[in-house]
Design an enzyme around this catalytic site. Structure first.
Site, PDB file in Angstrom:
ATOM      1  CG  ASP A 138     -16.745 -25.280  11.969  1.00  0.00           C
ATOM      2  OD1 ASP A 138     -17.012 -26.472  11.775  1.00  0.00           O
ATOM      3  OD2 ASP A 138     -16.235 -24.548  11.101  1.00  0.00           O
ATOM      4  CD  GLU A 139     -20.785 -28.419   9.252  1.00  0.00           C
ATOM      5  OE1 GLU A 139     -19.789 -28.054   8.612  1.00  0.00           O
ATOM      6  OE2 GLU A 139     -21.525 -29.360   8.913  1.00  0.00           O
TER       7      GLU A 139
ATOM      8  CG  ASP B   9     -21.083 -24.167   9.355  1.00  0.00           C
ATOM      9  OD1 ASP B   9     -20.118 -23.696   9.979  1.00  0.00           O
ATOM     10  OD2 ASP B   9     -20.972 -24.750   8.261  1.00  0.00           O
TER      11      ASP B   9
END
Length: 405
Positions: free
Chosen positions: A126-127, A31
DNA sequence: TCTGGGGTCCTAGGACCC
DNA sequence: TCTGGGGTCCTAGGACCC
């Protein structure tokens, strides 16, 4: 994946058949910390070390998309109304969302992940979950963090465990800019004392409901009778809560995920009283949805409109069609009809258009051909000159006005 | 203090068919 | 006069996540 054990349990004769699966192998959740803010601080050295808040323009309607850790010290959080963020941290650097840039950086980060894991599930910009062989999780996490930092200058936190849930929770403990491993045996010591709201999948509503029956910690939830949870929350959610509180999660890493729906919505800067103005927006949204639909080579059988009134009450109305559509005009026609018959009284705050029930592309019927040909020409213009180059909306709407007269 | 925009999944009721 | 059961699809809303 690497090894699978299945336990099938019959509960209450035939009411519920539960399958518990244990997957061996390590799962990583990577993350990127305060991603949008980190990218801005990377691109603009002058913002480094300062509170950076990214979202809608201050003073207008909007919320915080992301903020840097410096801003979090002032109590600013994601999803907070911008007005409130300004009050908490008036001297912050306020920036609009620059999604194209973030997508670009995100792609480079995912390319780094690709070098370290064969199986990657992209959760969001973003993960990502990564599956690696059992035992190498910690080492891989270190290498990934180092590579992303060295090659892209970005901090990424990594959670390591045996399944998605525990990897996610480990990552929360790793932030900011760290790594953390949770072994299944660590559950009672590390996870159980936490409040239920920290369990991934428990939001404000479920937290309240659980608190009311005296369940405050994950430990209490883990020991709460499963059948009571099923009575309160339904079979799927009840079982999920019980399983997760006990650290069980059978969800697998899904590299390819099928798209289920495509939607666009807009909150007006000020509430709108004029129905024609809303219809113009609706047409614009239908055009954007159609564009994305065709770019994915898909057609849709269901069209949904979302209408939010000034008092924030929100309804959705949908219609399924006998044949799938992909043209802007066809989408708009259904959306318009749904809006006109369900819009209630002005003023309106938001409208949205969504398509679902998606099929991959098939032969056109003569009937649909014209609209879809026109839409494709518009697509090519948009591809070449940008989204703002042409709006079919104004064109169609003026035809509509002519008809009225 | 007003509350974005993009999604996924679940629930529950009703229609309809066999 | 009372009344099945299973399955699927549709619709609307709600909870949650990033």
């Amino acid at each position: 994946m690497f090894c699978t054990v299945r336990v099938v349990k019959y509960w209450d004769d035939k009411e519920l058949i539960r399958v518990v699966m244990t997957v061996s192998g390590d799962i990583l959740l990577c993350d990127l910390d305060a991603f949008f803010a980190s990218v801005e601080q990377l691109d603009h050295p002058e913002y480094r070390g300062k509170p950076v808040i990214i979202g809608g323009r201050p003073g207008e309607r909007g919320v915080v998309a992301t903020c840097s850790y410096e801003a979090r010290k002032y109590g600013v959080r994601s999803a907070m109304p911008m007005v409130q963020a300004v009050k908490l941290c008036p001297d912050a650097v306020f920036l609009p969302v620059n999604m194209d840039r973030y997508r670009q950086v995100s792609a480079r980060v995912f390319a780094v992940y690709d070098r370290f894991a064969a199986q990657i599930e992209k959760v969001s910009i973003d993960e990502a979950y990564l599956a690696v062989p059992s035992g190498v999780g910690l080492e891989t996490a270190r290498k990934i963090r180092e590579a992303v930092r060295r090659e892209l200058g970005l901090p990424v936190s990594v959670g390591i465990s045996v399944n998605k849930l525990l990897a996610k929770m480990a990552c929360e403990l790793a932030k900011p800019d760290g790594l953390y491993r949770v072994a299944k045996e660590d559950m009672p010591k590390i996870i159980w004392p936490m409040p239920v709201s920290k369990l991934h999948g428990i939001g404000p509503q479920t937290k309240e409901k659980l608190n009311r029956i005296g369940v405050k910690t994950i430990c209490q939830l883990a020991k709460f009778p499963e059948r009571e949870l099923i009575k309160m929350f339904g079979a799927a959610v009840g079982v999920m809560l019980h399983q997760r509180a006990n650290g069980n999660d059978i969800r697998e890493i899904q590299a390819e995920r099928e798209i289920k729906s495509i939607g666009e919505e807009t909150t007006f800067p000020k509430d709108v009283y004029d129905q024609d103005a809303v219809l113009t927006t609706l047409m614009d949204l239908a055009g954007q949805v159609g564009y994305r639909l065709r770019h994915k080579g898909l057609k849709a059988r269901t069209v949904t409109v979302k209408i939010r009134s000034a008092d924030f009450s929100t309804i959705t109305r949908s219609q399924s069609l006998s044949a799938a559509v992909e043209g802007d005009g066809a989408i708009y026609k259904v959306a318009r009809e749904l809006f006109v018959t369900n819009c209630g009284q002005p003023p309106w705050r938001l409208v949205g258009v969504q398509v679902s029930n998606l099929d991959s592309y098939e032969q056109l019927s003569l009937f649909q051909e014209k609209d879809e040909k026109v839409s494709r020409v518009v697509d090519k213009l948009k591809d070449k000159y940008g989204m703002g180059v042409i709006k079919r909306g104004s064109l169609l709407l003026s035809e509509e006005r002519k008809k009225k007269q």
